[in-house]
Design a protein around this motif. Sequence first.
Motif, PDB file in Angstrom:
ATOM      1  N   ALA A 119       0.831  -1.211   0.000  1.00  0.00           N
ATOM      2  CA  ALA A 119       0.000   0.000   0.000  1.00  0.00           C
ATOM      3  C   ALA A 119       0.864   1.258   0.000  1.00  0.00           C
ATOM      4  CB  ALA A 119      -0.898   0.008   1.227  1.00  0.00           C
ATOM      5  N   PRO A 120       0.424   2.304  -0.713  1.00  0.00           N
ATOM      6  CA  PRO A 120       1.150   3.584  -0.693  1.00  0.00           C
ATOM      7  C   PRO A 120       1.066   4.232   0.704  1.00  0.00           C
ATOM      8  CG  PRO A 120      -0.659   3.632  -2.310  1.00  0.00           C
ATOM      9  CD  PRO A 120      -0.694   2.323  -1.618  1.00  0.00           C
ATOM     10  N   GLU A 121       2.073   5.015   1.030  1.00  0.00           N
ATOM     11  CA  GLU A 121       2.185   5.623   2.357  1.00  0.00           C
ATOM     12  C   GLU A 121       0.970   6.473   2.729  1.00  0.00           C
ATOM     13  OE1 GLU A 121       3.517   6.429   6.066  1.00  0.00           O
ATOM     14  OE2 GLU A 121       4.278   4.938   4.679  1.00  0.00           O
ATOM     15  N   PRO A 122       0.460   7.373   1.858  1.00  0.00           N
ATOM     16  CA  PRO A 122      -0.706   8.188   2.266  1.00  0.00           C
ATOM     17  C   PRO A 122      -1.926   7.327   2.614  1.00  0.00           C
ATOM     18  CG  PRO A 122       0.247   9.071   0.242  1.00  0.00           C
ATOM     19  CD  PRO A 122       0.944   7.778   0.524  1.00  0.00           C
ATOM     20  N   LEU A 123      -2.109   6.248   1.879  1.00  0.00           N
ATOM     21  CA  LEU A 123      -3.237   5.363   2.143  1.00  0.00           C
ATOM     22  C   LEU A 123      -3.063   4.645   3.478  1.00  0.00           C
ATOM     23  CD1 LEU A 123      -5.864   4.379   0.984  1.00  0.00           C
ATOM     24  CD2 LEU A 123      -4.620   2.609  -0.255  1.00  0.00           C
ATOM     25  N   ARG A 124      -1.836   4.239   3.777  1.00  0.00           N
ATOM     26  CA  ARG A 124      -1.581   3.584   5.066  1.00  0.00           C
ATOM     27  C   ARG A 124      -1.819   4.550   6.223  1.00  0.00           C
ATOM     28  NH1 ARG A 124       4.125   0.694   4.422  1.00  0.00           N
ATOM     29  NH2 ARG A 124       4.419   2.507   3.147  1.00  0.00           N
ATOM     30  N   GLN A 125      -1.435   5.820   6.048  1.00  0.00           N
ATOM     31  CA  GLN A 125      -1.658   6.815   7.105  1.00  0.00           C
ATOM     32  C   GLN A 125      -3.152   7.017   7.351  1.00  0.00           C
ATOM     33  OE1 GLN A 125       0.438  10.295   5.789  1.00  0.00           O
ATOM     34  NE2 GLN A 125       2.412   9.569   6.541  1.00  0.00           N
ATOM     35  N   LYS A 126      -3.924   7.107   6.268  1.00  0.00           N
ATOM     36  CA  LYS A 126      -5.375   7.266   6.415  1.00  0.00           C
ATOM     37  C   LYS A 126      -5.975   6.057   7.123  1.00  0.00           C
ATOM     38  CE  LYS A 126      -7.159  11.031   4.791  1.00  0.00           C
ATOM     39  NZ  LYS A 126      -7.746  11.971   5.703  1.00  0.00           N
ATOM     40  N   ALA A 127      -5.530   4.872   6.752  1.00  0.00           N
ATOM     41  CA  ALA A 127      -6.038   3.657   7.381  1.00  0.00           C
ATOM     42  C   ALA A 127      -5.679   3.633   8.860  1.00  0.00           C
ATOM     43  CB  ALA A 127      -5.475   2.424   6.679  1.00  0.00           C
ATOM     44  N   THR A 128      -4.478   4.066   9.194  1.00  0.00           N
ATOM     45  CA  THR A 128      -4.054   4.120  10.597  1.00  0.00           C
ATOM     46  C   THR A 128      -4.918   5.105  11.379  1.00  0.00           C
ATOM     47  OG1 THR A 128      -1.792   3.578   9.952  1.00  0.00           O
ATOM     48  CG2 THR A 128      -2.089   4.569  12.127  1.00  0.00           C
ATOM     49  N   GLN A 129      -5.199   6.264  10.780  1.00  0.00           N
ATOM     50  CA  GLN A 129      -6.058   7.256  11.441  1.00  0.00           C
ATOM     51  C   GLN A 129      -7.462   6.701  11.647  1.00  0.00           C
ATOM     52  OE1 GLN A 129      -5.807  10.622   8.832  1.00  0.00           O
ATOM     53  NE2 GLN A 129      -3.868  11.343   9.676  1.00  0.00           N
ATOM     54  N   SER A 130      -7.993   6.008  10.642  1.00  0.00           N
ATOM     55  CA  SER A 130      -9.338   5.435  10.760  1.00  0.00           C
ATOM     56  C   SER A 130      -9.374   4.373  11.854  1.00  0.00           C
ATOM     57  CB  SER A 130      -9.766   4.820   9.427  1.00  0.00           C
ATOM     58  OG  SER A 130      -9.832   5.806   8.438  1.00  0.00           O
ATOM     59  N   ALA A 131      -8.348   3.543  11.915  1.00  0.00           N
ATOM     60  CA  ALA A 131      -8.287   2.513  12.958  1.00  0.00           C
ATOM     61  C   ALA A 131      -8.218   3.154  14.339  1.00  0.00           C
ATOM     62  CB  ALA A 131      -7.085   1.605  12.728  1.00  0.00           C
ATOM     63  N   GLN A 132      -7.449   4.221  14.466  1.00  0.00           N
ATOM     64  CA  GLN A 132      -7.349   4.914  15.757  1.00  0.00           C
ATOM     65  C   GLN A 132      -8.693   5.519  16.144  1.00  0.00           C
ATOM     66  OE1 GLN A 132      -4.713   4.931  17.868  1.00  0.00           O
ATOM     67  NE2 GLN A 132      -6.092   5.898  19.300  1.00  0.00           N
ATOM     68  N   LEU A 133      -9.394   6.088  15.174  1.00  0.00           N
ATOM     69  CA  LEU A 133     -10.712   6.658  15.428  1.00  0.00           C
ATOM     70  C   LEU A 133     -11.677   5.578  15.912  1.00  0.00           C
ATOM     71  CD1 LEU A 133     -12.489   9.207  15.260  1.00  0.00           C
ATOM     72  CD2 LEU A 133     -13.053   8.538  12.933  1.00  0.00           C
ATOM     73  N   ALA A 134     -11.614   4.405  15.286  1.00  0.00           N
ATOM     74  CA  ALA A 134     -12.469   3.292  15.711  1.00  0.00           C
ATOM     75  C   ALA A 134     -12.118   2.849  17.127  1.00  0.00           C
ATOM     76  CB  ALA A 134     -12.335   2.126  14.732  1.00  0.00           C
ATOM     77  N   ARG A 135     -10.826   2.822  17.462  1.00  0.00           N
ATOM     78  CA  ARG A 135     -10.416   2.436  18.829  1.00  0.00           C
ATOM     79  C   ARG A 135     -10.876   3.479  19.842  1.00  0.00           C
ATOM     80  NH1 ARG A 135      -5.870   0.336  16.128  1.00  0.00           N
ATOM     81  NH2 ARG A 135      -4.731   2.293  16.281  1.00  0.00           N
TER      82      ARG A 135
END
Length: 160
Positions: A119-135
């Motif tokens: 996965a490209p870096e910007p997409l991984r960052q967005k996914a990480t932010q979304s996962a943190q929001l869910a947590r």
Amino acid sequence: MTHTPADPQSAPGPEQLREQVEQTRHDLGQTVQALADKADVKARAQHKTAEVREKAATKAGALRERAVTQASELKAQAAKATSQVHDKRPDAVKGTTAQAAGQVRAGAARAGRMWQEKAPEPLRQKATQSAQLARDNRTVLLVAAAGVTVLWLASYREKD
């Protein structure tokens, strides 16, 4: 308005007249202050605003407390329903479920590693932010999932 008494002994003396004048001034001052208070629309509006704000805060607190109570009750009902579903499953289904869960975990781990590699870096960052929001909002998500589970169980029971 001057009243001359018929009896000179009952006529008020200068000291009594001064006391009456002072009392009249005091009464007049209170009357003027009361009229000024009634005429002060801005102060009355501010006072009314403060009262309304206090009532709104009280009602909001009560609503918030009731929502928390309802969420707790819903969470307890969902836990109970989940427990009942787990208890009613046959042993064969439990074993198959555990095996399937293990396979899903392994597949998810492989997909996660592949995701990290490709996965490209910007997409991984967005996914990480979304996962943190869910947590961070786990309670809300759990309550919503519990509500869906309760509704599913209710519709399942109606079919039986």
